[in-house]
Design an enzyme around this catalytic site. Structure first.
Site, PDB file in Angstrom:
ATOM      1  N   GLU A 143      12.969  31.862 -11.046  1.00 55.59           N
ATOM      2  CA  GLU A 143      12.185  33.037 -10.643  1.00 55.59           C
ATOM      3  C   GLU A 143      10.989  33.183 -11.578  1.00 55.59           C
ATOM      4  O   GLU A 143      10.964  32.571 -12.645  1.00 55.59           O
ATOM      5  CB  GLU A 143      13.075  34.282 -10.683  1.00 55.59           C
ATOM      6  CG  GLU A 143      14.261  34.137  -9.742  1.00 55.59           C
ATOM      7  CD  GLU A 143      15.050  35.426  -9.554  1.00 55.59           C
ATOM      8  OE1 GLU A 143      14.751  36.415 -10.254  1.00 55.59           O
ATOM      9  OE2 GLU A 143      15.957  35.411  -8.706  1.00 55.59           O
ATOM     10  N   SER A 148      14.574  29.051 -17.756  1.00 55.94           N
ATOM     11  CA  SER A 148      15.646  28.465 -18.586  1.00 55.94           C
ATOM     12  C   SER A 148      16.907  29.323 -18.576  1.00 55.94           C
ATOM     13  O   SER A 148      17.994  28.827 -18.871  1.00 55.94           O
ATOM     14  CB  SER A 148      15.158  28.315 -20.035  1.00 55.94           C
ATOM     15  OG  SER A 148      14.014  27.521 -20.080  1.00 55.94           O
ATOM     16  N   CYS A 248      24.513  21.267  -9.280  1.00 57.58           N
ATOM     17  CA  CYS A 248      23.456  20.554  -8.532  1.00 57.58           C
ATOM     18  C   CYS A 248      22.420  20.000  -9.504  1.00 57.58           C
ATOM     19  O   CYS A 248      21.966  18.860  -9.372  1.00 57.58           O
ATOM     20  CB  CYS A 248      22.751  21.500  -7.560  1.00 57.58           C
ATOM     21  SG  CYS A 248      23.848  22.293  -6.377  1.00 57.58           S
ATOM     22  N   LEU A 249      22.039  20.822 -10.482  1.00 56.41           N
ATOM     23  CA  LEU A 249      21.017  20.384 -11.434  1.00 56.41           C
ATOM     24  C   LEU A 249      21.470  19.154 -12.201  1.00 56.41           C
ATOM     25  O   LEU A 249      20.689  18.260 -12.508  1.00 56.41           O
ATOM     26  CB  LEU A 249      20.671  21.523 -12.408  1.00 56.41           C
ATOM     27  CG  LEU A 249      19.891  22.677 -11.771  1.00 56.41           C
ATOM     28  CD1 LEU A 249      19.772  23.844 -12.747  1.00 56.41           C
ATOM     29  CD2 LEU A 249      18.501  22.214 -11.351  1.00 56.41           C
ATOM     30  N   ARG A 253      19.284  15.839 -12.534  1.00 55.31           N
ATOM     31  CA  ARG A 253      18.893  15.350 -13.870  1.00 55.31           C
ATOM     32  C   ARG A 253      19.275  13.894 -14.039  1.00 55.31           C
ATOM     33  O   ARG A 253      18.579  13.132 -14.700  1.00 55.31           O
ATOM     34  CB  ARG A 253      19.618  16.168 -14.942  1.00 55.31           C
ATOM     35  CG  ARG A 253      19.079  17.544 -15.071  1.00 55.31           C
ATOM     36  CD  ARG A 253      20.011  18.434 -15.866  1.00 55.31           C
ATOM     37  NE  ARG A 253      19.467  19.784 -15.882  1.00 55.31           N
ATOM     38  CZ  ARG A 253      20.146  20.856 -16.232  1.00 55.31           C
ATOM     39  NH1 ARG A 253      21.412  20.742 -16.581  1.00 55.31           N
ATOM     40  NH2 ARG A 253      19.568  22.025 -16.219  1.00 55.31           N
ATOM     41  N   GLU A 373      14.242  20.910 -14.341  1.00 56.18           N
ATOM     42  CA  GLU A 373      15.643  20.443 -14.454  1.00 56.18           C
ATOM     43  C   GLU A 373      16.145  20.605 -15.888  1.00 56.18           C
ATOM     44  O   GLU A 373      16.875  19.768 -16.400  1.00 56.18           O
ATOM     45  CB  GLU A 373      15.762  18.971 -14.056  1.00 56.18           C
ATOM     46  CG  GLU A 373      15.139  18.607 -12.740  1.00 56.18           C
ATOM     47  CD  GLU A 373      15.961  19.059 -11.560  1.00 56.18           C
ATOM     48  OE1 GLU A 373      17.092  19.531 -11.771  1.00 56.18           O
ATOM     49  OE2 GLU A 373      15.459  18.952 -10.437  1.00 56.18           O
TER      50      GLU A 373
HETATM   51  C1  LIG Z   1       6.470  21.117 -10.747  1.00 53.51           C
HETATM   52  C2  LIG Z   1       7.712  21.919 -10.893  1.00 53.51           C
HETATM   53  C3  LIG Z   1       8.684  21.896  -9.906  1.00 53.51           C
HETATM   54  C4  LIG Z   1       9.839  22.692 -10.006  1.00 53.51           C
HETATM   55  N1  LIG Z   1      10.769  22.681  -8.990  1.00 53.51           N
HETATM   56  C5  LIG Z   1      11.801  23.573  -9.025  1.00 53.51           C
HETATM   57  C6  LIG Z   1      12.695  23.694  -7.910  1.00 53.51           C
HETATM   58  O1  LIG Z   1      12.606  22.938  -6.936  1.00 53.51           O
HETATM   59  N2  LIG Z   1      13.655  24.668  -7.936  1.00 53.51           N
HETATM   60  C7  LIG Z   1      13.797  25.508  -9.003  1.00 53.51           C
HETATM   61  O2  LIG Z   1      14.672  26.364  -8.960  1.00 53.51           O
HETATM   62  N3  LIG Z   1      12.961  25.405 -10.085  1.00 53.51           N
HETATM   63  C8  LIG Z   1      11.969  24.469 -10.114  1.00 53.51           C
HETATM   64  N4  LIG Z   1      11.110  24.376 -11.188  1.00 53.51           N
HETATM   65  C9  LIG Z   1      11.247  25.339 -12.281  1.00 53.51           C
HETATM   66  C10 LIG Z   1      11.767  24.737 -13.572  1.00 53.51           C
HETATM   67  O3  LIG Z   1      13.113  24.408 -13.448  1.00 53.51           O
HETATM   68  C11 LIG Z   1      11.484  25.747 -14.694  1.00 53.51           C
HETATM   69  O4  LIG Z   1      10.078  25.741 -14.900  1.00 53.51           O
HETATM   70  C12 LIG Z   1      12.222  25.423 -15.978  1.00 53.51           C
HETATM   71  O5  LIG Z   1      13.600  25.696 -15.850  1.00 53.51           O
HETATM   72  C13 LIG Z   1      11.677  26.228 -17.182  1.00 53.51           C
HETATM   73  O6  LIG Z   1      11.591  27.583 -16.874  1.00 53.51           O
HETATM   74  P1  LIG Z   1      10.242  28.388 -17.179  1.00 53.51           P
HETATM   75  O7  LIG Z   1       9.095  27.610 -16.627  1.00 53.51           O
HETATM   76  O8  LIG Z   1      10.451  29.773 -16.705  1.00 53.51           O
HETATM   77  O9  LIG Z   1      10.096  28.351 -18.757  1.00 53.51           O
HETATM   78  P2  LIG Z   1      10.821  29.327 -19.786  1.00 53.51           P
HETATM   79  O10 LIG Z   1      12.276  29.407 -19.498  1.00 53.51           O
HETATM   80  O11 LIG Z   1      10.040  30.592 -19.874  1.00 53.51           O
HETATM   81  O12 LIG Z   1      10.617  28.500 -21.127  1.00 53.51           O
HETATM   82  C14 LIG Z   1       9.380  28.499 -21.881  1.00 53.51           C
HETATM   83  C15 LIG Z   1       9.629  27.735 -23.170  1.00 53.51           C
HETATM   84  O13 LIG Z   1      10.668  28.382 -23.906  1.00 53.51           O
HETATM   85  C16 LIG Z   1      11.665  27.440 -24.262  1.00 53.51           C
HETATM   86  N5  LIG Z   1      12.975  28.082 -24.347  1.00 53.51           N
HETATM   87  C17 LIG Z   1      13.688  28.683 -23.348  1.00 53.51           C
HETATM   88  N6  LIG Z   1      14.856  29.134 -23.816  1.00 53.51           N
HETATM   89  C18 LIG Z   1      14.901  28.819 -25.130  1.00 53.51           C
HETATM   90  C19 LIG Z   1      15.853  29.007 -26.181  1.00 53.51           C
HETATM   91  N7  LIG Z   1      17.038  29.587 -25.935  1.00 53.51           N
HETATM   92  N8  LIG Z   1      15.541  28.549 -27.414  1.00 53.51           N
HETATM   93  C20 LIG Z   1      14.363  27.946 -27.672  1.00 53.51           C
HETATM   94  N9  LIG Z   1      13.434  27.715 -26.727  1.00 53.51           N
HETATM   95  C21 LIG Z   1      13.700  28.143 -25.466  1.00 53.51           C
HETATM   96  C22 LIG Z   1      11.616  26.422 -23.144  1.00 53.51           C
HETATM   97  O14 LIG Z   1      12.218  25.203 -23.538  1.00 53.51           O
HETATM   98  C23 LIG Z   1      10.117  26.304 -22.937  1.00 53.51           C
HETATM   99  O15 LIG Z   1       9.577  25.436 -23.901  1.00 53.51           O
HETATM  100  C24 LIG Z   1      10.002  23.522 -11.136  1.00 53.51           C
HETATM  101  C25 LIG Z   1       9.027  23.531 -12.155  1.00 53.51           C
HETATM  102  C26 LIG Z   1       7.908  22.730 -12.043  1.00 53.51           C
HETATM  103  C27 LIG Z   1       6.879  22.746 -13.145  1.00 53.51           C
END
Ligand SMILES: Cc1cc2nc3c(=O)[nH]c(=O)nc-3n(C[C@H](O)[C@H](O)[C@H](O)COP(=O)(O)OP(=O)(O)OC[C@H]3O[C@@H](n4cnc5c(N)ncnc54)[C@H](O)[C@@H]3O)c2cc1C
Length: 394
Positions: A143, A148, A248-249, A253, A373
């Site tokens: 969302e 993450s 699923c993930l 992966r 992923e």
């Molecule tokens: C091209 C593309 C396709 C995608 N396709 C799908 C899809 O088909 N379905 C779907 O559901 N999602 C999809 N995604 C979403 C993707 O899974 C998320 O972008 C990813 O899980 C990271 O979430 P976020 O972007 O909100 O980053 P955030 O969770 O906001 O993370 C930002 C940064 O904080 C770091 N971080 C997070 N938690 C911690 C912690 N506990 N400690 C230290 N650092 C942390 C992360 O590693 C990252 O560096 C896609 C993303 C992209 C870019």
């Protein structure tokens, strides 16, 4: 002193990787490689530059090739072993991470969700058409405010009589705007559940995400669920809690563990070819020690990444692969691939920044692969937890 030689060995032949594969695995790999050479590679630079992908047409062709849900059993799926699936991902991503993403999301996320958690009716209704590429699926977990940490999701499903009513927004959803069905994860009174949402249902909308600098040959969308009303049987009966989407993930992966190395291999082959032809200071760039040190380091990293992928593939085929082992593979191989693509870019000089060569496209794509992923940081935390017994997620 070694004799001067123009004979070359391909990067993965350095470690005789093919000797570890069966005839059938090699045949599947070769079929996918040839498909990509004929049907995908000639168009990639244009698709990437335009930020467009003929996803429907391509899905049908990929269905004809047999790669959609290829590691699943029954319902029109090929039922191959995990290593074969990995090798197909490698060849698809050697073309472009966007093409591999289309196949991963279709097979490992959407189809796997139905196969593992769906009712018999869900499977009969969707899986054969998805395996053939006649129906495209997407997977909505992330969302705008929760990536993450999907446990924080706001998308909610409430009961209204026997119906379900879904409300919320999903973001960054691969295949979203071209999908016929979305597997959407939502919070309910009983925790997180998965729903099969035909994309024609009133209240459902998918909006393309524009201005991407990565995965441009891939459809990425926002999903809006504005009181989407679904029948009682839209829920996936076999999934309760976050374990459903995380299962699923884990499948997807695994494909990336192999796939990312395809982008790396293609970059390295491109750099070897380029440096052999490019003359600087009166001799080929490939004849300089600095160049050879770069190429050797990259070949070592690529080869060891491949051995890791094959080891994990065999564990998966034995049914013993654990999630933290997949995290080791994703963490190592995506980081490795990104490092290789960037290093290859240096070897191509200015030409390296163009779409005439694949390396910068691969490097740009791998930035997304590093994030989706499970980000590399999240996988480091998974491995850290396995090593210490302590969760450091929050
Ligand atoms: C091209 C593309 C396709 C995608 N396709 C799908 C899809 O088909 N379905 C779907 O559901 N999602 C999809 N995604 C979403 C993707 O899974 C998320 O972008 C990813 O899980 C990271 O979430 P976020 O972007 O909100 O980053 P955030 O969770 O906001 O993370 C930002 C940064 O904080 C770091 N971080 C997070 N938690 C911690 C912690 N506990 N400690 C230290 N650092 C942390 C992360 O590693 C990252 O560096 C896609 C993303 C992209 C870019």
């Amino acid at each position: 002193m070694p004799e001067p030689s123009r004979d070359r060995v391909a990067p993965l032949d350095l470690l005789a990787v093919d000797s570890l594969l069966t005839e059938e695995q090699l045949a599947i790999q070769d079929t996918v490689r040839r498909f990509c050479a004929d049907r995908v590679r000639p168009h990639l630079a244009d698709w990437f530059e335009a930020g467009e992908l003929p996803a429907r047409e391509l899905a049908r062709e990929l269905g004809g090739l047999g790669v959609l849900g290829m590691h699943l059993e029954g319902y029109g799926c090929a039922g191959t072993d995990a290593v074969s699936y990995g090798l197909a991902c490698l060849e698809l991503e050697a073309a472009d991470s966007g093409i591999r993403s289309l196949v991963s999301v279709q097979g490992s996320l959407a189809m796997y969700a139905l196969h593992a958690y769906g009712s018999e009716e869900h499977k009969q209704q969707w899986l054969p058409a998805m395996a053939a590429g006649e129906a495209i699926g997407c997977f909505g977990l992330t969302e705008p405010d929760f990536g993450s940490d999907p446990g924080g999701m706001r998308t909610a499903a409430r009961r209204d009589g026997s119906d379900w009513v879904l409300r919320g927004t999903k973001m960054w959803i691969t295949n979203g705007s071209v999908a016929d069905l979305a597997v959407v994860w939502a919070r309910t009174e009983d925790g997180v559940r998965g729903f099969v949402v035909p994309t024609g249902t009133p209240g459902f909308a998918a909006n393309p995400v524009g201005r991407k600098l990565s995965l441009r040959a891939s459809v990425t969308s926002e999903l809006v669920l504005d009181d989407v009303r679904l029948p009682a049987d839209a829920v996936l009966p076999g999934a309760r809690g976050l374990g459903g989407p995380l299962g699923c993930l884990n499948e997807a992966r695994f494909g990336i563990v192999f796939g990312a190395l395809g982008a790396a291999r293609d970059s390295l082959e491109s750099a070897i070819s380029y440096t052999g032809d490019r003359v600087v200071f009166d001799k080929p760039l490939s004849a300089y020690q600095l160049t050879q040190a770069k190429l050797a380091d990259m070949a070592v990293d690529l080869g060891t990444g491949m051995l890791l992928a094959l080891h994990l593939g065999r564990l998966k085929d034995d049914g013993t692969l654990r999630p933290e082992q997949v995290s080791v593979g994703k963490l190592n191989n995506v980081r490795t691939a990104l490092r290789i693509a960037r290093e290859c870019r240096t070897l191509l000089g200015a030409n390296g920044i163009t779409l005439e060569y694949p390396v910068m496209r691969h490097a740009a794509n791998l930035e997304s692969v590093l994030t989706y992923e499970g980000t590399s940081e999240v996988h480091a935390l998974v491995v850290g937890q396995a090593l210490t017994g302590e969760s450091a997620f929050r």
